[in-house]
Write an enzyme that holds these catalytic residues in place. Sequence first.
Site, PDB file in Angstrom:
ATOM      1  N   ARG A  68       0.809  -1.223   0.000  1.00  0.00           N
ATOM      2  CA  ARG A  68       0.000   0.000   0.000  1.00  0.00           C
ATOM      3  C   ARG A  68       0.840   1.270   0.000  1.00  0.00           C
ATOM      4  O   ARG A  68       0.319   2.364  -0.185  1.00  0.00           O
ATOM      5  CB  ARG A  68      -1.025  -0.033   1.130  1.00  0.00           C
ATOM      6  CG  ARG A  68      -2.297  -0.728   0.676  1.00  0.00           C
ATOM      7  CD  ARG A  68      -3.224  -1.037   1.808  1.00  0.00           C
ATOM      8  NE  ARG A  68      -2.907  -2.332   2.390  1.00  0.00           N
ATOM      9  CZ  ARG A  68      -3.197  -2.690   3.619  1.00  0.00           C
ATOM     10  NH1 ARG A  68      -3.784  -1.863   4.428  1.00  0.00           N
ATOM     11  NH2 ARG A  68      -2.875  -3.889   4.045  1.00  0.00           N
ATOM     12  N   GLU A 105       3.212 -10.918  13.878  1.00  0.00           N
ATOM     13  CA  GLU A 105       2.408 -11.648  14.862  1.00  0.00           C
ATOM     14  C   GLU A 105       2.732 -13.142  14.851  1.00  0.00           C
ATOM     15  O   GLU A 105       2.892 -13.763  15.885  1.00  0.00           O
ATOM     16  CB  GLU A 105       0.929 -11.456  14.546  1.00  0.00           C
ATOM     17  CG  GLU A 105       0.269 -10.479  15.482  1.00  0.00           C
ATOM     18  CD  GLU A 105      -1.163 -10.231  15.059  1.00  0.00           C
ATOM     19  OE1 GLU A 105      -1.969  -9.942  15.931  1.00  0.00           O
ATOM     20  OE2 GLU A 105      -1.460 -10.346  13.855  1.00  0.00           O
TER      21      GLU A 105
HETATM   22  P1  AMP Z   1       2.857  -2.565  11.813  1.00  0.00           P
HETATM   23  O1  AMP Z   1       4.147  -3.186  11.382  1.00  0.00           O
HETATM   24  O2  AMP Z   1       2.236  -3.251  12.992  1.00  0.00           O
HETATM   25  O3  AMP Z   1       2.999  -1.060  12.040  1.00  0.00           O
HETATM   26  O4  AMP Z   1       1.816  -2.796  10.640  1.00  0.00           O
HETATM   27  C1  AMP Z   1       1.802  -1.985   9.567  1.00  0.00           C
HETATM   28  C2  AMP Z   1       1.301  -2.652   8.328  1.00  0.00           C
HETATM   29  O5  AMP Z   1       0.185  -3.510   8.545  1.00  0.00           O
HETATM   30  C3  AMP Z   1       0.858  -1.580   7.365  1.00  0.00           C
HETATM   31  O6  AMP Z   1       1.497  -1.797   6.125  1.00  0.00           O
HETATM   32  C4  AMP Z   1      -0.640  -1.712   7.268  1.00  0.00           C
HETATM   33  O7  AMP Z   1      -1.013  -1.755   5.919  1.00  0.00           O
HETATM   34  C5  AMP Z   1      -1.018  -3.015   7.959  1.00  0.00           C
HETATM   35  N1  AMP Z   1      -1.989  -2.830   9.068  1.00  0.00           N
HETATM   36  C6  AMP Z   1      -1.792  -3.091  10.373  1.00  0.00           C
HETATM   37  N2  AMP Z   1      -2.876  -2.847  11.116  1.00  0.00           N
HETATM   38  C7  AMP Z   1      -3.822  -2.384  10.267  1.00  0.00           C
HETATM   39  C8  AMP Z   1      -5.180  -1.915  10.427  1.00  0.00           C
HETATM   40  N3  AMP Z   1      -5.803  -1.886  11.621  1.00  0.00           N
HETATM   41  N4  AMP Z   1      -5.835  -1.517   9.319  1.00  0.00           N
HETATM   42  C9  AMP Z   1      -5.235  -1.534   8.111  1.00  0.00           C
HETATM   43  N5  AMP Z   1      -3.975  -1.959   7.897  1.00  0.00           N
HETATM   44  C10 AMP Z   1      -3.265  -2.384   8.948  1.00  0.00           C
END
Ligand code: AMP
Length: 183
Positions: A68, A105
């Site tokens: 994205r 995760e």
């Molecule tokens: P993180 O590494 O936990 O910051 O996760 C970021 C990535 O996961 C991003 O590229 C987002 O596209 C996706 N992501 C994580 N949580 C969400 C959410 N609640 N809604 C949409 N995309 C999410």
Amino acid sequence: MTEKEKKQKLKALKDTVRNIPDFPIPGIQFKDVTPLFKTKESLRDLSDVLVEEYKNKGITKVVGIESRGFIMGPIVALELNAGFIPIRKEGKLPADVFEEAYEKEYGIDKIQIHKDSLSENDVVLLHDDLLATGGTMLAAVNLVRKAGVKKIYVNFIIELEDLKGRVLFPEEIEVVSLIKFGI
Ligand code: AMP
């Protein structure tokens, strides 16, 4: 763009994000960014506020994270008169790569960037759609550091503030998100 215009645009953009409960698994409030790209008005506003934020920072390369980060990344790069570089999941880039592993995760993920994509004079804008725990972007910062650039800025369209992903980043890196939600 005046501060008032910027505020109005950001409010309209925030109202355009779609929340999908329990996607992709129960308990997750998924923030769907696709409505932001759907109309010419909101795509234009999103591009304009991003460009306004970074136009005087001397950005030479916008680096987008799969997948994205590949939507607004090239649009903003073009507007900033910069190049665009993709960070991809393991095994997708064909030439020599730097690699960074990070914990998700379930298990370990790897992201990669072409070794010859950045150089020591580059001022980099790292872009992704959303900051949740911050793990993905921190790995991307470490990856770009391996390429040895002059300066790194970090940008998200959306930040989920309650998850406090922002604390992972060292002080010298400016982290900007346009739209903030609790969770
Ligand atoms: P993180 O590494 O936990 O910051 O996760 C970021 C990535 O996961 C991003 O590229 C987002 O596209 C996706 N992501 C994580 N949580 C969400 C959410 N609640 N809604 C949409 N995309 C999410």
